[in-house]
Enzyme design. Structure first.
Site, PDB file in Angstrom:
ATOM      1  N   PRO A  87       0.833  -1.208   0.000  1.00  0.00           N
ATOM      2  CA  PRO A  87       0.000   0.000   0.000  1.00  0.00           C
ATOM      3  C   PRO A  87       0.865   1.254   0.000  1.00  0.00           C
ATOM      4  O   PRO A  87       1.997   1.250   0.476  1.00  0.00           O
ATOM      5  CB  PRO A  87      -0.800  -0.122   1.302  1.00  0.00           C
ATOM      6  N   CYS A  88       0.308   2.345  -0.525  1.00  0.00           N
ATOM      7  CA  CYS A  88       1.118   3.562  -0.694  1.00  0.00           C
ATOM      8  C   CYS A  88       0.752   4.637   0.309  1.00  0.00           C
ATOM      9  O   CYS A  88       1.110   5.798   0.124  1.00  0.00           O
ATOM     10  CB  CYS A  88       0.979   4.105  -2.109  1.00  0.00           C
ATOM     11  N   GLN A  89       0.055   4.313   1.404  1.00  0.00           N
ATOM     12  CA  GLN A  89      -0.295   5.337   2.383  1.00  0.00           C
ATOM     13  C   GLN A  89       0.954   6.040   2.907  1.00  0.00           C
ATOM     14  O   GLN A  89       1.971   5.414   3.181  1.00  0.00           O
ATOM     15  CB  GLN A  89      -1.044   4.711   3.571  1.00  0.00           C
TER      16      GLN A  89
END
Length: 479
Positions: A87-89
């Protein structure tokens, strides 16, 4: 192969179908980890299976711990391929400087945990030194807080870690999946392999709905396609190719579900303990449905799937029945209001008296969904039988309104098995947990057929390198 952020195993299944051996996976969700272990290591001894089924947090487990737990030896020699979709959070607050720092200093991710998951992925690459890499993510990763994340990952792989990298925005409908699912895929091979990176050519052709074009253009705004960058435009085929796999071809052969119409459905948690036989059929199965029943190693159970179960939604049955195919929430709300008005007229005609406002309000609340029309235009969608479906998301585990079955006579949302079919999981693939976790696992997965297409390109590159240089790694077990 090592699968990071593995989920239930969509990428693993595609790679297995392309001839890869799935040696290990790292997945935090314990139910998804159990699903992955059961499907890819269910034949192994109980103690080995238990190790594979452990939920592992990539933020605090090292590659050497994974290989030690599973008896795979030195992590640098354990894996030929590393795959996953971190994920790119919080990535926007990290950027390429931190990525470059991780490339140079293996413990840099400990200094700044923001965007830690991408940093951990790079750390695993640095330690395991795979020959090839696959990274998958949503289109927003191309324009995330002013960053083209995939472009920056590709830059780090090439300049600091010794890989050739390319990435592309690919819609799975062009590769035989009955779903219009845009995702970004990065492929990389180590410079030792000395092979060009190739993305698969389209096997199907269609014109995507207009909304997809707008979303794609926003995602691609930071991509430089004209100055020799790492981005490669996806192949969309030509009109002479077969059209996309439709919803009817994907799920039309499964048994109708009507217990909710007969007053026999239960609101309790749906478990997968009752097989549902396939209906007797005249003629041949659609090619896609046949594949879902006969996938090698995951053939359909002889008594039928056990996860062909649906959510109990009594308020909405008549709305589902009356909605036009292809309609969204505004049409669903308008349909519900019309049905409510018809109910009021019917009750007043039969009762020979007007209902009170309080009585009308009670009936309205029982019949009309409460969501604002402008806030959730895409929350509901009734499938078209002659078209692929929209993207399956993880939140189908909460409501499933985004995928209402095209058959008005059944008046329901799709079942767990239908969701799996639309994501290209074969009928012999088993999901652990109850209905909601299974929906979530499916929505989070990479379509196995899409993964297979990408795996084939990686496999072919590695085989060409082996044939040219005899660069063959001896399996750890043989060593």
């Amino acid at each position: 192969m090592l699968d990071l952020f593995a989920g239930c195993g969509g990428i693993s299944l595609g790679f297995r179908a392309a001839g890869f051996r799935i040696d290990a996976a790292v997945e935090l969700d314990p139910i998804a980890a159990q699903t992955h272990a059961l499907n890819f290591h269910g034949h192994e001894a109980p103690e080995v299976l238990a190790q594979h089924a452990r939920g592992r947090d990539i933020t605090n487990v090292e590659p050497a711990e994974v290989t030690a737990d599973l008896g795979l030896g030195d992590p640098e020699r354990a894996f030929d391929v590393l795959v996953g979709g971190p994920p790119c959070q919080a990535y926007a607050r990290v950027g390429r400087a931190k990525l470059r720092e991780v490339a140079d200093h293996p413990s840099a991710y400990k200094i700044d945990p923001r965007g830690n998951l991408y940093l951990r992925y790079l750390h695993y690459i640095r330690v395991t030194k795979p020959l090839a890499i696959l990274i998958e993510n949503v289109p927003d990763v191309l324009n995330y807080g002013g960053h083209n994340v995939m472009g920056e990952i590709a830059e780090v792989l090439e300049k600091d870690l010794g890989y050739r990298a390319r990435y592309s925005l690919i819609n799975s409908a062009f590769h035989g999946v009955p779903q219009m699912r845009d995702r970004v895929y990065l492929l990389a091979v180590h410079e030792e392999v000395d092979q060009e990176i190739k993305f698969p050519r389209a096997t199907h052709h269609m014109i995507l709905p207009s909304g997809y074009g707008g979303t794609r253009s926003v995602a691609l705004r930071l991509v430089d396609m004209f100055e020799g960058g790492a981005f490669e435009e996806a192949d969309h085929g030509t009109p002479d190719l077969p059209g996309p796999v439709t919803a009817a071809e994907a799920i039309g052969d499964l048994s109708p579900i009507t217990l909710h119409l007969e007053g026999k459905a239960k609101k309790a948690a749906q478990r997968f303990d009752v097989p549902v036989a396939y209906p007797k059929r005249q003629g041949t199965l659609p090619t896609y449905a046949k594949l879902m029943r006969t996938w090698t190693g995951f053939e359909a159970p002889t008594d039928g799937p056990r996860d062909h179960v649906i959510r109990f939604l009594p308020r909405d049955t008549e709305i589902f029945r009356a909605m036009p195919n292809g309609a969204e929430y505004p049409a669903a709300h308008a349909t519900a209001v019309r049905l409510y008005e018809e109910r009021i007229r019917d009750l007043e005609q039969r009762g020979k008296a007007r209902l009170t406002e309080s009585e009308k309000t009670t009936i309205f609340r029982a019949m009309v969904p409460p969501y604002p029309i402008g806030s959730f235009p895409n929350r509901w969608w009734k499938l078209r039988s002659d078209f692929p479906v929209r993207t399956l998301m993880a939140h189908i585990g909460k409501d499933t309104y985004s995928h209402i079955h095209f058959d008005s006579m059944q008046a329901r949302v799709i079942s767990v098995r239908e969701a799996a079919r639309l994501q290209s999981f074969p009928d012999g693939f088993t999901f652990c947990g109850t209905m909601n976790p299974a929906y979530r696992q499916i929505g989070n997965a990479v379509p196995p057929l899409m993964a297979k297409r990408l795996a084939e390109t990686i496999r072919d590159s590695l085989l060409r390198a082996c044939n040219r240089t005899a660069m063959v790694r001896v399996p750890v077990a043989a060593e």
